[in-house]
Every structure is written in structure tokens, then in C-alpha cells.
Scaffold this active site. Structure first.
Site, mmCIF file in Angstrom:
data_model
loop_
_atom_site.group_PDB
_atom_site.id
_atom_site.type_symbol
_atom_site.label_atom_id
_atom_site.label_comp_id
_atom_site.label_asym_id
_atom_site.label_seq_id
_atom_site.Cartn_x
_atom_site.Cartn_y
_atom_site.Cartn_z
ATOM 1 N N SER A 279 24.565 2.191 -15.368
ATOM 2 C CA SER A 279 24.929 2.947 -16.648
ATOM 3 C C SER A 279 24.233 4.192 -16.660
ATOM 4 O O SER A 279 23.609 4.737 -15.719
ATOM 5 C CB SER A 279 24.812 2.224 -17.663
ATOM 6 O OG SER A 279 23.232 1.803 -17.736
ATOM 7 N N ASN B 213 21.336 -0.899 -7.974
ATOM 8 C CA ASN B 213 22.281 -1.448 -9.024
ATOM 9 C C ASN B 213 23.567 -1.644 -8.571
ATOM 10 O O ASN B 213 24.176 -0.563 -8.148
ATOM 11 C CB ASN B 213 22.168 -0.880 -10.236
ATOM 12 C CG ASN B 213 20.943 -0.528 -10.749
ATOM 13 O OD1 ASN B 213 20.417 -1.700 -11.495
ATOM 14 N ND2 ASN B 213 20.158 0.530 -10.733
ATOM 15 N N ARG C 105 23.918 2.800 -8.408
ATOM 16 C CA ARG C 105 22.927 3.639 -8.891
ATOM 17 C C ARG C 105 21.490 3.195 -8.002
ATOM 18 O O ARG C 105 20.926 2.027 -8.272
ATOM 19 C CB ARG C 105 22.533 3.674 -10.096
ATOM 20 C CG ARG C 105 21.875 4.979 -10.460
ATOM 21 C CD ARG C 105 21.532 4.945 -12.040
ATOM 22 N NE ARG C 105 20.526 3.863 -12.327
ATOM 23 C CZ ARG C 105 20.573 3.221 -13.542
ATOM 24 N NH1 ARG C 105 21.585 3.328 -14.403
ATOM 25 N NH2 ARG C 105 19.570 2.176 -13.583
ATOM 26 N N LYS D 186 6.866 -10.094 -9.328
ATOM 27 C CA LYS D 186 8.117 -9.976 -10.359
ATOM 28 C C LYS D 186 8.929 -11.290 -10.341
ATOM 29 O O LYS D 186 9.160 -11.738 -8.938
ATOM 30 C CB LYS D 186 9.041 -8.740 -9.602
ATOM 31 C CG LYS D 186 8.502 -7.401 -9.673
ATOM 32 C CD LYS D 186 9.509 -6.444 -9.181
ATOM 33 C CE LYS D 186 9.170 -5.075 -9.569
ATOM 34 N NZ LYS D 186 10.438 -3.940 -9.231
ATOM 35 N N GLU E 137 16.958 -13.897 -12.500
ATOM 36 C CA GLU E 137 17.817 -12.666 -13.210
ATOM 37 C C GLU E 137 17.666 -12.799 -14.644
ATOM 38 O O GLU E 137 17.811 -13.975 -15.367
ATOM 39 C CB GLU E 137 19.151 -12.680 -12.893
ATOM 40 C CG GLU E 137 19.665 -12.407 -11.635
ATOM 41 C CD GLU E 137 19.295 -10.778 -10.966
ATOM 42 O OE1 GLU E 137 19.452 -9.955 -12.048
ATOM 43 O OE2 GLU E 137 19.121 -10.487 -9.947
ATOM 44 N N GLY E 138 17.072 -11.761 -15.136
ATOM 45 C CA GLY E 138 17.138 -11.539 -16.507
ATOM 46 C C GLY E 138 16.016 -12.316 -17.277
ATOM 47 O O GLY E 138 15.849 -12.549 -18.588
ATOM 48 N N GLU F 283 14.935 -0.428 -7.362
ATOM 49 C CA GLU F 283 16.265 -1.376 -7.589
ATOM 50 C C GLU F 283 17.353 -0.564 -7.170
ATOM 51 O O GLU F 283 17.407 0.646 -7.046
ATOM 52 C CB GLU F 283 16.218 -1.691 -9.124
ATOM 53 C CG GLU F 283 17.134 -2.766 -9.503
ATOM 54 C CD GLU F 283 17.221 -2.961 -10.828
ATOM 55 O OE1 GLU F 283 17.765 -3.892 -11.342
ATOM 56 O OE2 GLU F 283 16.751 -2.199 -11.604
ATOM 57 N N LYS G 84 16.971 -8.846 -6.479
ATOM 58 C CA LYS G 84 15.651 -8.390 -6.017
ATOM 59 C C LYS G 84 15.527 -9.112 -4.403
ATOM 60 O O LYS G 84 14.891 -8.384 -3.727
ATOM 61 C CB LYS G 84 14.835 -8.752 -6.850
ATOM 62 C CG LYS G 84 14.955 -8.144 -8.372
ATOM 63 C CD LYS G 84 13.648 -8.329 -9.050
ATOM 64 C CE LYS G 84 13.731 -7.997 -10.515
ATOM 65 N NZ LYS G 84 14.278 -9.105 -11.227
ATOM 66 N N ARG H 265 15.137 8.700 -15.957
ATOM 67 C CA ARG H 265 14.756 7.872 -17.294
ATOM 68 C C ARG H 265 13.293 7.770 -17.352
ATOM 69 O O ARG H 265 12.487 7.734 -16.547
ATOM 70 C CB ARG H 265 15.216 6.311 -17.048
ATOM 71 C CG ARG H 265 16.149 6.151 -18.208
ATOM 72 C CD ARG H 265 16.503 4.732 -18.352
ATOM 73 N NE ARG H 265 16.867 4.045 -17.021
ATOM 74 C CZ ARG H 265 17.335 2.710 -17.014
ATOM 75 N NH1 ARG H 265 17.495 2.179 -18.237
ATOM 76 N NH2 ARG H 265 17.729 2.134 -16.031
#
Lengths: 539, 539
Positions: free
Chosen positions: B160, B155, B134, B422, B426-427, B153, B354, B514
Site C-alpha cells: 500500500s 511485500n 514493495r 519475530k 502471520e498477523g 520485508e 518471513k 514511513r
């Protein structure tokens, strides 16, 4: 053989198998809209203030075995039953004769009858009536004879669960065939789950038959909508169907299955209107401005757009407790006098009384109501219909000189032991079972006996068992009693002066199996679980 | 014109209109499976002990306007993007070069890389990889130029919302067209809801475009399943696809939309397996017994039935917090070395970092990664792709003699004001915005700067507004920021010794919008609402 089938079903589940099956059902139900809004016993109002939550409808984990011959007999009789009730609802005099003594003791029936008389006096402006029926049966399995069908009730109003029943059959079929019919993942192997060949002792298709309740019921609404014809308003308005619903309806997704199918497949819009708002949002023009009395729906959210209602589909106002506002009866009268096709009319609703069902059981040489109402059907067909009648008796002493048979059977402890006493009154009281009947009757004034009907007990398979996933997520297993409902629809026209309906649409299609946990051998039905189920047919 | 469109949208609702719209959405979502399991913030665990309850996914009441040209550009680039990431994941050396310095500071990426090295040493037994992608964009609307797309981004794992996004588009279409497109009941009239003719100033189809995410994503799983070929076990086993899921997944109905479609339309069975149980219920035969390393799934509920897994579809193990058991990394390694086709492989997951996105923005004459990875595509196509890159910069000082441009832009308050910092990790951590960047950088050791990427701010339409129905039933209105995701899939084969993938399946289809409530002009995104949305395209 039936006994063996029920005693060895369903196959036992290991804890891991039950976990997987329950988890699959929990997800499948929500994914496919096999849902209800939870009761406040499951989620309190404080925990669900916006009423957004949903939960699975109560469902059995397995379909229940049912003899194929009985299922097919029930289907084969449905169109005849549809015609029978169309004929009854068309014969006002016959109905009046039956209702007369009930009206004296039952306000609810009396109020309905008054509405009919009032509209009759003003003159009906709609000669079409739609019936969306469900004929409910239990399987009768006395020790000495093969299983047979006994009719419990013929529903002429608000016959529910067609929408969800289709999904249950689909879910059980998925469970029995995923990933392959030979090795389903969710069910342990069992002869009933395999598409049996000739060498097997039990013949079964391995999964429930397709359930066509939604297309069948929806097609009848579409037929009535079309038969209504063009708008009778000046200028003409767009037309719609109105679903009259209860103010707090938990079974909304059952109803939405019909309205969605109606729009997707027939392009007919429908709107839901709570019964309490009926008078606020519908109107009938004055006689002077439009004597044809179209029913005009003005949506609360858009007063500039009006619709003319072709069909009012009642999913409310069927039971006394629905008439709980000062204007409930006025609303019913308002609908009855409108040009909208009623599903059902007042007379059709009255035709579904238990009393009518009891009167129909009268056999020749006494009377032959069936032959009178269905003169074109063969004696064989009518006899097949009669085999579905459980023997039942009036306890009225009004129209007979002798002590009626019902009273004799009810007062003798020996014969009472095989009977149930059902109150005639709509929505009232509990059934009295077996040997409780004689003392009960002795305890009330004899004049009240006519409020009851005595019915021979139906003996469903004693060994039947199933497991249910309740809406609160509890899994309940045990002995069960099932009730099979067959859906049917009928649209007819009444010609002034004739008691014979002109049938325009008469269909059968779809079924419901409702399975309840057995509480005791008294025949009482537990609140433990009452679930939607489907059938797995065997020969 | 864009400004005017956003400032006059959505049309205001009267309280009655909002009631009707909200009620319709509440029912539609549950009826159609546009659901989630409620969080414990909505329903406490005590109130929902069996986890049977469901609620609507958070959805906007209206689709959001989106320029048709930008939507079409995003779609037209998707297959090229698919190919680009297939090429990146196939070029281990190039990736290693990028990852080298990140691995030093990021355990998560380091562990993934180690798994790749370990399996590489043992030898991969599967040369096919599946990507279900995506690509996420925001609309960039600076004052002085027409709206353009900027990629947020790309994905490469667990992309999802394809399942639910299809339903949102369907629901918005229903709301905009029921009972007729000319007079929708749920929406007030608005130029964007009418299929506009040439005289209108805004061109629109009146409802969202069809969303094909589910068939597109499912077809790629089916293509991979077919490409896997016959079972490699002795004796052969039935095959299946495994959905690797989180242990407590609230977004289960999004995933079920895919598995259901996969079975209904492709007859391919799939099973859900929580990541924590991966090692317990899957196994790989020893090298001696079967060197081809098929992944064998033994269902917990039926140890006698085994399946060979053709594709492992990751909807878990994508983020550091998913690796929360002592065996999580062992499970990932176990899957990577198996013969199952991974969606995605470790290398493909790493390609979605990224850092890779930032490196790709390098333009000729410096470097031209795009041309190198996509030699067969026209310069125009690659240039169109480049226009979707938001300018972004490394803050690494490792590979350069001069002060890098990123550091210069980040430290100057004037230029920092148009950027966001940024974290690469990750996370981890939050973004740093605008003039907070220079003091933030000064507050941490210079060696840590390379953990960040500096990105030019994207300016979405400031006037965009919408109203959302949250999962707790609250209705929230206000200014919003939307992110458009385009789904794409790619199946390819890697030939030993070559860095060029052989593409077997490359598709584009379906979208996600979204939409989030805007908290402040800092660009921060509110927890107030984050909803699934669809687009209404305008020209």
C-alpha cells in the site's frame, strides 16, 4: 419542450443505484479537493479542535438541464458586460450621481465612498484595476414564451466558486461517462446522458461542457501581475499576489484552486492573509522614503523576507459583516491607497450595487446608459444584453415629479403579485414577495421606500428537480431553482481626466450553477440544500 | 558524516514558522487528496454518522535525509527482486518444502496452501500472475561502517501507500521550493534544501526525487489487463479490473489514486468491491456452460450490466483478520480458480512469508538459492542483493542434526542482545527484543521455537528526528525510525511443467518512506506517530 425535459429529469434511482452514486460522490469529492471545512453545525468545535477535518462541498448528484441557446447567450454577453462594468467604475461622476441618495441611508456604501474620496484627494498611485466578475442569471420560463435569461446580479467583488465549479463539472462528466458514455455505471440511462444523434428529439452532448473558470480567473491575475511591472521598492523586492481572506473561511479549497493554478501555470507566488492581519503584516513606505506607495508584505513566519504585492485579490471585506474589527476600514483604506492593483477597487465594488443594475435597465427614449458606456457595440448586441434585464424599478421619489412606475406597481396588489421587493442596503434584510409588498410598504415611512428596488419575478422552470449530497452526508431530493453564473475578467487602465477605460485584458470563461431546494411557491429559497451543480445543455 | 546530517536536521522552527508550515500542510493535504477517513478515535461514529469526513493522512512536515547511494542501490535491485519472487512463486516444490513445517502450526498459511492444492487439482485456467511489490528496507548505520540497506520485508500482497506516497513527495517538494528554491517560505534555510554546488560539503538536490509509484503500479495493472486478452464469455462482455477492498477501509484515497490514474491514462475501468460481497456480486459460469471460468462481476446497482474481470487486485484478504466471515475462505478459493489474473495468486502471497526471506539468506557453500532462482544474473548483482539481507536464523531443529546457529545465538544473552525474535505466524504476536529472548524461549515448549525467526538487529541512525502532523491535527516531534519501500511490479506466465516463469513485464518505480516516532531504545515503535514521509537524498 422545456417542461417535458424538466419533468422527466433526473432519472429515478433504485436504493442500490443511489447508494453507489452517493458513495462514488463522497469519495470523488475528497479525492479531488471538491471540499469545504465543515461548519460547526456538522462537526462541533470540540470534536474538531485542530480544524483538520474536511467534507464534500454540497453538490448535486446530477447536472441540471439548461437550454444551450441561453447558456451561449450568457457566454456571448460576458465580455460586453466586463467592458460595461469597467466603464461604470471609470466614470466617477456617473456613479456618484447613483450613489448619492444611497449613501444617505447606507453606512457601508458611505464608508466605501469616503475611502475613494480620501484616496482621490491624496492622489491614486495605481491606474490599473482588475475585475474578476461573475454575472448571475436565472432561467425565465413564462408559460407563453421560450425560456430566456434574466440577470440576478453582477458580482464585482469576491466572485466565488470558480475553483469548485470546475471540479463539479468534471465530477458530473465522470459520472456520466464512466466506464463508457453508452453505459455509465453511476447514472441510469436517460436521453440527456447520451451523445444524441439526429434521430433523437433532444440534442445533448451527454455531459456538462468543460468548465474553464480556474484558468480564466488565474490568467487575469497573471495579466495584472505582469502589468504591474517591476518592483517599485528600493532595493527591489520579489513580487507576489495577496489573497485577502476571511479569518474563518470554510470555502478555502475554492480559493486554493486559484492560487495553486497561479503558481503551477504562471509561476506567480501568492499568499493568503486574513483581513484582520492586513495592517499588521503589510506596510506602505512613507511618502518621503518612497512616494510610489508599494504595498509591502512581511510574512509573519519570516520577517527577514519581504515581498511587494502586485495584486490584492479580495475574498474578504466585501460585506458589512466583514468590517468587524476597529481597524477593518483602516485596512481597506490602506489597500486602496497602495500601488497594488486592487481586484476590485472601491469604485468597482460600488459599481456592483443593485442600484446600478436597476439604473441600467432604463431604456431609450428615457435614457440609454448602455449606449453611452458601450458606444462601439452594435445595437443588436446591446439589445441582447437588455433582454437579460429583469424589469426593475426604483421606489425613490427624489428625482421625479410624477408618481414613479415602481411605486404604482408595488402598491397595486394585482401587479405586486408578480414582483419582489429587494432591500438596496448591502448585506441587510430579506426580500418581500408578491402580495406582501403593499402592506409592507404601508407599514414603513415613505422616506424609507427608496431603500428598496422592485423587481419583476423571474419564473424558473417549475418542474426542475435534482438530488443533492449535503456536506453533512444527508441526501436531499426535490424541486429546485438554479442560478447560472458566467465568469469573466477585465483589466483596464484609467487615464487621468478621461472617463473611458483602456481595456488591456478582457476574457470570458467558466461557469457556476448553483442549485437550491425550493421551499415554497413564495420564491423563498430553502436552507434545505444549496448545492454546487453543473449544466447539461440541450437544444 | 551521516551522524552530523541527522543531528542537525530538521532545522528548528519558530512558533510562527511552525504555524505557517502546519497550516499549509493541513490545506495542501486536503486540496490534493493526501487524505484518510478519520478513525473513530479521532471522530466518533455519532459525530460522523454518514462517514463523509476526511482528514490529512499522517505526514511528516519535512522529508527525511537518506543516503543517495543506498536509495540507488535499493532501486537498482528492485527488478532483480521482482524476478526472484516471480521465480519463487513459480516453484511450487521449493515453496512446499519451506512451507511444510509452518503449515503444521499456522492455520492461515495452511488454508492458503489448501486453496492452491484444490485449484491445482481442478486445474488452473490462468497462467499469468501479477505482482505489485514493495521491498522495505531500513538504513543500517553501525558505528564502524558506512550506512547500508537491510531488507525488513518483501511485500507480495496489498503493497500500500503508493498513491499517497507520490503526494507526500510532491508536497515536500512544494514546501521546499515555494515560492523559490532559494527562499522557501515554509522551511527555514538548511544546506539540504539548497541545490548544492561543488563548494558545499553536503550534496543534495534540495527536494525529494519525483515519486513514480502511481504510474508504475498502474502500468502493471494495464499490462495485465492487456495480457488477459479478449473476454472469454459468450457473448463477450466488457472487461474491467476489480479492486478487492476491506469493508471498512480508511485508506481509500491511496487506492483511488491508482484507479483514477488507471482510467485517466489507460482508459481501463475498475470497480471497488468489499471482500464480504465478493461471492454475492461475482460469479463463475458452470464448467458445462463455460470451462474457461471467466470471473463475472454484476454490479449491485445494475444487474443488467455485467463485466468480465481481467485482474483482481487484492487490497483485502491479506491478513488473518480479513477472513472474518464464514465465506471469506470460499471467496478466496472462488477467485483463485477463476480466469482472472490474480494480484497476487496464493503462491505469490505465500512467497512473501518471513520464512522465505529467512531461507533466502542461506549463503554458499551451504546453499545458493539466489543463484538457482536467478541463473542469468551476475555474481556481483546477487552479492549486492545479499548485502541487503539482515542475518536471520531459523530456530527449527527439524532438518538438522547439530544445534542450529539461531538457537545458539538466541540463548546466549550476549549474542541475543543484538537480535530480535519475530513470530513466523502471520498477523500474530509481538516481537521479542534483545536480552528478553533467552528467558522468553525458556518459558515456552521447545517444539514451539520453530514458529520464530531470529534476526540480527538493524541499527538505524540514532540521531534522526522529524516532526509529524497526525491525522488528529496534533503536531509531534522527536526521534524517529524510517523505513524505505521501493515499488516494483512483475507480470509473468507459467508454463505447465516448468518452474521457470516467462517474464512479460518487470518494472521498478516509486518509493515510500514511513517514519515512526521512536518510543524507546528497545526498538519498539511508538503509536505516537507513524507518518508518510519522503526522502531528501544526500551524498
Amino acid at each position: 419542450m422545456a417542461d417535458k425535459i424538466y419533468s422527466e429529469y433526473p432519472p429515478p434511482l433504485s436504493p442500490e443505484q443511489e447508494d453507489y452514486l452517493v458513495q462514488t460522490v463522497k469519495n470523488w469529492t475528497i479525492e479531488h479537493g471538491l471540499c469545504v471545512r465543515p461548519s460547526t453545525a456538522i462537526v462541533s468545535e470540540e470534536a474538531n479542535p485542530k480544524n483538520v477535518l474536511a467534507t464534500n462541498a454540497p453538490v448535486t448528484l446530477f447536472p441540471s438541464p439548461f437550454p444551450k441557446s441561453c447558456f451561449e447567450q450568457a457566454r456571448s454577453l460576458q465580455q460586453v458586460y466586463n467592458e460595461l462594468y469597467a466603464a461604470i467604475a471609470s466614470d466617477e461622476q456617473w456613479l456618484e450621481e447613483i450613489m448619492k441618495e444611497l449613501i444617505e441611508v447606507d453606512d457601508f456604501l458611505a464608508n466605501l465612498w469616503k475611502i475613494h474620496l480620501s484616496v482621490k484627494e491624496e492622489g491614486y498611485v495605481q491606474d490599473l484595476t482588475l475585475g474578476m466578475f461573475r454575472s448571475d442569471y436565472m432561467l425565465h420560463t413564462p408559460e407563453d414564451s421560450p425560456p430566456s435569461l434574466k440577470q440576478v446580479e453582477f458580482n464585482t467583488i469576491s466572485s466565488s466558486f470558480g475553483g469548485l465549479a470546475c471540479l463539479v463539472a468534471e465530477m458530473h462528466t465522470h459520472l456520466a461517462t464512466f466506464p463508457s458514455p453508452e453505459h455509465p455505471a453511476a447514472y441510469p440511462s436517460h436521453p440527456l446522458f447520451s451523445d444524441s444523434n439526429d434521430t433523437s428529439s433532444i440534442k445533448s452532448k451527454g455531459h456538462p461542457p468543460h468548465n474553464a473558470a480556474v484558468p480564466t480567473l488565474t490568467a487575469s491575475l497573471a495579466a495584472a501581475h505582469a502589468a504591474y511591472g517591476p518592483s517599485r521598492s528600493q532595493p527591489q523586492l520579489p513580487t507576489c499576489i495577496l489573497f485577502l481572506v476571511q479569518d474563518t473561511e470554510r470555502n478555502v479549497f475554492d480559493q486554493l484552486a486559484l492560487s495553486t493554478h497561479l503558481y503551477d501555470h504562471h509561476k506567480i507566488p501568492s499568499f493568503r492573509l486574513p483581513a484582520s492581519r492586513m495592517l499588521a503584516y503589510t506596510s506602505i513606505p512613507s511618502k518621503e522614503s518612497n512616494p510610489s506607495r508599494p504595498l509591502i508584505y512581511t510574512p509573519p513566519y519570516s520577517s527577514s523576507t519581504q515581498y511587494e504585492v502586485t495584486v490584492v485579490y479580495f475574498r474578504a471585506l466585501y460585506t458589512p459583516t466583514d468590517y468587524d474589527t476597529p481597524t477593518s476600514w483602516a485596512a481597506r483604506h490602506h489597500l486602496e491607497r497602495s500601488a497594488a492593483i486592487k481586484c476590485p477597487s472601491v469604485l468597482l465594488q460600488l459599481s456592483g450595487s443593485k442600484k446600478v443594475q436597476q439604473v441600467l435597465t432604463a431604456r431609450p427614449p428615457d435614457t440609454d446608459h448602455l449606449k453611452a458606456f458601450l458606444p462601439h457595440h452594435s445595437d443588436e448586441k446591446l439589445e441582447s444584453m437588455r433582454t437579460t434585464f429583469a424589469p426593475q424599478y426604483s421606489l425613490s421619489t427624489t428625482n421625479t415629479a410624477d408618481e414613479p412606475e415602481g411605486i404604482r406597481l408595488a402598491l397595486d396588489e394585482k401587479t405586486a403579485a408578480n414582483h419582489v421587493l429587494k432591500p438596496q442596503r448591502e448585506g441587510g434584510g430579506n426580500n418581500i414577495y408578491r402580495t406582501n409588498i403593499p402592506p409592507f410598504l404601508s407599514s414603513i415611512p415613505k422616506e424609507q421606500w427608496k431603500q428598496y428596488i422592485l423587481m419583476e419575478l423571474i419564473h424558473p422552470p417549475t418542474e426542475a428537480k435534482n438530488t443533492a449530497l449535503r456536506s453533512d452526508g444527508q441526501v436531499a431530493s426535490g424541486n429546485v431553482i438554479s442560478e447560472l453564473g458566467i465568469f469573466g475578467t477585465c483589466l483596464w487602465k484609467n487615464t487621468s481626466g478621461s472617463t473611458k477605460p483602456e481595456i488591456l485584458h478582457n476574457t470570458e470563461g467558466g461557469y457556476l450553477l448553483r442549485t437550491k431546494g425550493k421551499e415554497s411557491d413564495e420564491g423563498g429559497v430553502a436552507a434545505g440544500f444549496s448545492s454546487l451543480d453543473s449544466v447539461i445543455l440541450y437544444e
